[in-house]
Write an enzyme that holds these catalytic residues in place. Structure first.
Site, short mmCIF file in Angstrom:
data_model
loop_
_atom_site.label_atom_id
_atom_site.label_comp_id
_atom_site.label_asym_id
_atom_site.label_seq_id
_atom_site.Cartn_x
_atom_site.Cartn_y
_atom_site.Cartn_z
N GLY A 238 6.19 -5.62 -1.37
CA GLY A 238 5.41 -5.89 -0.17
C GLY A 238 5.91 -5.14 1.04
CG HIS B 129 8.42 5.60 -0.87
ND1 HIS B 129 9.33 5.90 -1.85
CD2 HIS B 129 7.51 6.61 -0.89
CE1 HIS B 129 8.99 7.04 -2.44
NE2 HIS B 129 7.88 7.49 -1.87
CG ASP B 130 8.38 -1.26 3.73
OD1 ASP B 130 9.48 -1.70 3.31
OD2 ASP B 130 7.66 -1.89 4.51
CG ASP C 294 9.99 -6.07 2.60
OD1 ASP C 294 9.99 -4.83 2.61
OD2 ASP C 294 10.54 -6.74 1.70
#
Length: 143
Positions: free
Chosen positions: A74, A68-69, A76
């Site tokens: 990207g 999910h991140d 981050d």
């Protein structure tokens, strides 16, 4: 739209993602923290392992958090940020509202800040933790 299919769209998205990653000029280095925080990977590994012993869902939750991140803009660690009265954070958005195990990353960050302050990024903690849970599952239960 003539010739459109979900399969073609999926392939196009995967291809675009791979080209973005492969075309990047950033050089990743497995040994990045060897000099600045030699215990970093060990701290992250044991924090995740300890949490996994108390909650068997932690490995899957960490991997999902990493996905999910990285999915939108990207890897981050923006999925870790809390909302403010003026801004709803990514963490609280509809696709991420069901993410769990933030406490594992927070615990690792606290330990890392004690060992080597202001050195290891939250994005790296999430990435290393995800790598470790995948490696651990592959070792324990090969396909």
């Amino acid at each position: 739209m003539a010739g459109f299919s979900p399969r073609k769209l999926s392939f196009s998205i995967i291809f675009l993602g791979l080209m973005t990653v492969l075309g990047s000029q950033a050089a990743l280095d497995v040994h990045y923290y060897d000099r600045t925080c030699p215990e970093a990977e060990k701290i992250i590994r044991y924090t995740v392992l300890n949490a996994s012993m108390h909650d068997a869902k932690v490995p899957a939750r960490i991997l999902r958090m990493f996905f999910h991140d990285c999915f939108i803009k990207g890897c981050d660690a923006s999925v870790l940020l809390d909302s403010t009265p003026q801004n709803q954070a990514e963490k609280d958005g509809p696709p991420n509202i069901s993410l769990r195990a933030f406490y594992v990353i927070d615990d690792a960050k606290t330990k890392l800040e004690s060992a080597c302050p202001k050195t290891v990024s939250c994005a790296d903690i999430v990435a290393i933790a995800a790598r470790d849970v995948v490696a651990r599952v592959n070792i324990e239960k090969p396909f």
